[in-house]
Structure formats: structure tokens, C-alpha cells
Motif scaffolding. Structure first.
Motif, PDB file in Angstrom:
ATOM      1  N   UNK A 222       0.843  -1.185   0.000  1.00  0.00           N
ATOM      2  CA  UNK A 222       0.000   0.000   0.000  1.00  0.00           C
ATOM      3  C   UNK A 222       0.878   1.234   0.000  1.00  0.00           C
ATOM      4  N   UNK A 223       0.379   2.278  -0.641  1.00  0.00           N
ATOM      5  CA  UNK A 223       1.095   3.547  -0.684  1.00  0.00           C
ATOM      6  C   UNK A 223       1.222   4.118   0.721  1.00  0.00           C
ATOM      7  N   UNK A 224       2.229   4.949   0.919  1.00  0.00           N
ATOM      8  CA  UNK A 224       2.473   5.528   2.226  1.00  0.00           C
ATOM      9  C   UNK A 224       1.356   6.429   2.704  1.00  0.00           C
ATOM     10  N   UNK A 225       0.719   7.169   1.790  1.00  0.00           N
ATOM     11  CA  UNK A 225      -0.368   8.061   2.189  1.00  0.00           C
ATOM     12  C   UNK A 225      -1.205   8.441   0.973  1.00  0.00           C
ATOM     13  N   UNK A 226      -2.374   8.994   1.245  1.00  0.00           N
ATOM     14  CA  UNK A 226      -3.284   9.428   0.187  1.00  0.00           C
ATOM     15  C   UNK A 226      -3.755  10.829   0.519  1.00  0.00           C
ATOM     16  N   UNK A 227      -3.739  11.694  -0.464  1.00  0.00           N
ATOM     17  CA  UNK A 227      -4.241  13.053  -0.317  1.00  0.00           C
ATOM     18  C   UNK A 227      -5.310  13.247  -1.383  1.00  0.00           C
ATOM     19  N   UNK A 228      -6.571  13.014  -1.026  1.00  0.00           N
ATOM     20  CA  UNK A 228      -7.673  13.126  -1.967  1.00  0.00           C
ATOM     21  C   UNK A 228      -8.852  13.783  -1.275  1.00  0.00           C
ATOM     22  N   UNK A 229      -9.434  14.787  -1.936  1.00  0.00           N
ATOM     23  CA  UNK A 229     -10.584  15.498  -1.417  1.00  0.00           C
ATOM     24  C   UNK A 229     -11.713  15.375  -2.431  1.00  0.00           C
ATOM     25  N   UNK A 230     -12.910  15.063  -1.952  1.00  0.00           N
ATOM     26  CA  UNK A 230     -14.097  15.008  -2.798  1.00  0.00           C
ATOM     27  C   UNK A 230     -15.113  15.973  -2.213  1.00  0.00           C
ATOM     28  N   UNK A 231     -15.598  16.885  -3.038  1.00  0.00           N
ATOM     29  CA  UNK A 231     -16.605  17.850  -2.618  1.00  0.00           C
ATOM     30  C   UNK A 231     -17.799  17.790  -3.560  1.00  0.00           C
ATOM     31  N   UNK A 232     -18.999  17.876  -3.008  1.00  0.00           N
ATOM     32  CA  UNK A 232     -20.211  18.093  -3.790  1.00  0.00           C
ATOM     33  C   UNK A 232     -20.878  19.294  -3.153  1.00  0.00           C
ATOM     34  N   UNK A 233     -20.972  20.383  -3.912  1.00  0.00           N
ATOM     35  CA  UNK A 233     -21.531  21.601  -3.350  1.00  0.00           C
ATOM     36  C   UNK A 233     -21.898  22.597  -4.428  1.00  0.00           C
ATOM     37  N   UNK A 234     -22.156  23.822  -3.983  1.00  0.00           N
ATOM     38  CA  UNK A 234     -22.568  24.886  -4.882  1.00  0.00           C
ATOM     39  C   UNK A 234     -21.568  26.028  -4.850  1.00  0.00           C
ATOM     40  N   UNK A 235     -21.376  26.674  -6.007  1.00  0.00           N
ATOM     41  CA  UNK A 235     -20.488  27.820  -6.085  1.00  0.00           C
ATOM     42  C   UNK A 235     -21.121  29.015  -5.394  1.00  0.00           C
ATOM     43  N   UNK A 236     -20.328  29.699  -4.569  1.00  0.00           N
ATOM     44  CA  UNK A 236     -20.801  30.882  -3.872  1.00  0.00           C
ATOM     45  C   UNK A 236     -20.629  32.144  -4.682  1.00  0.00           C
TER      46      UNK A 236
END
Length: 156
Positions: free
Chosen positions: A1-15
Motif C-alpha cells: 500500500x502507498x504511504x499516504x493518500x491526499x484526496x478530497x471530494x466535494x459536492x456543493x454549490x459555487x458561492x
């Protein structure tokens, strides 16, 4: 396994409408302000409550930046995949400041438009744009979507 994961998932609306700028080399950069809202019912009062969190999103991928500039407006609903990055900068008084952003780089990131583009496309039509590289080339065209009318002759 990889040492770490940097992943962000967003579901939202533009302000706000996307803010477009260019680097000295001419590359396009788009900044987005995306709101995500948690909603719940208060157990004691029965009242509906919500909490909105604001996220800074920066698109460095030029194809995704073009799509964001062309189709996104204040209130647009989006699905975003990127990486969390913190950068240090100096304000006008010379004080060091820090900003944490969700970044869509040239080599990774996804942007999905979750509502109508306003050009006659049906409401709810999703367009997926990916910044992933396949065999060295960039694919910023809409990804294949499932067929709208499914065949009813499915054998199971």
C-alpha cells in the motif's frame, strides 16, 4: 500500500462566479468558492439546523479551467476531486499567512457539472471532465454517460 493518500471530494454549490487569472507564462488559473452544507434535525427542539462550510478550490489544469470559466456560475452544483494543499504567502503588511485549498493539478483532478449548462442541455445532465492523463494526452471532453433510455429486454 502507498504511504499516504491526499484526496478530497466535494459536492456543493459555487458561492460566486469563477475568478479567472493567468500566470506570466499564459496558463489559466481558476479560483472557486464552493459551499457544502450539513443538515440535521435537532433532537431536543425538533428544529431543522444546518451548517455551511466554505472551501477554496484552485484549478491549474488548463482544460478544466476552460470548462469552469465557460459553464460555471454562482449557484452551480459541482462534484470536485482534488488534493488538499496549504501554501504560505505574505500579506500587504509583511505578515506570513497560510491558505489551505483543494487543488486540481495538471496531472489529476475531476470536475463534474451536476446541473444544466444553460445551453439547452436537459436539467440534471451531468458532464464529467477529468484532468487525468492517459498516454500522455489530456482529455477534457465530456466522459461517456450512461444511456438515457435503457433496453427493457434485460434477461434477469
Amino acid at each position: 500500500m502507498a504511504g499516504s493518500i491526499n484526496k478530497v471530494i466535494l459536492v456543493g454549490n459555487l458561492g460566486a462566479d469563477p475568478k479567472v487569472s493567468n500566470t506570466q507564462s499564459g496558463s489559466k488559473i481558476v479560483n472557486l468558492s464552493v459551499a457544502t452544507t450539513d443538515t440535521w434535525k435537532d433532537k431536543l427542539s425538533g428544529e431543522r439546523k444546518d451548517r455551511t462550510e466554505w472551501h477554496r478550490v484552485v484549478i491549474f489544469n488548463s482544460q478544466l479551467a476552460d470548462i469552469a470559466e465557460r459553464y460555471l456560475r454562482k449557484g452551480s452544483k459541482v462534484y470536485i476531486e482534488g488534493q488538499l494543499q496549504t501554501r504560505k504567502w505574505e500579506d500587504n503588511t509583511g505578515a506570513e499567512r497560510y491558505t489551505t485549498e483543494v487543488v486540481l493539478q495538471n496531472f489529476s483532478g475531476n470536475l463534474t457539472l451536476l446541473d444544466s449548462r444553460g445551453d439547452g442541455a436537459p436539467a440534471g445532465g451531468n458532464d464529467v471532465f477529468s484532468g487525468s492523463s492517459s498516454s500522455g494526452g489530456w482529455d477534457a471532453s465530456p466522459a461517456a454517460a450512461p444511456a438515457a433510455d435503457l433496453d427493457d429486454d434485460i434477461p434477469f
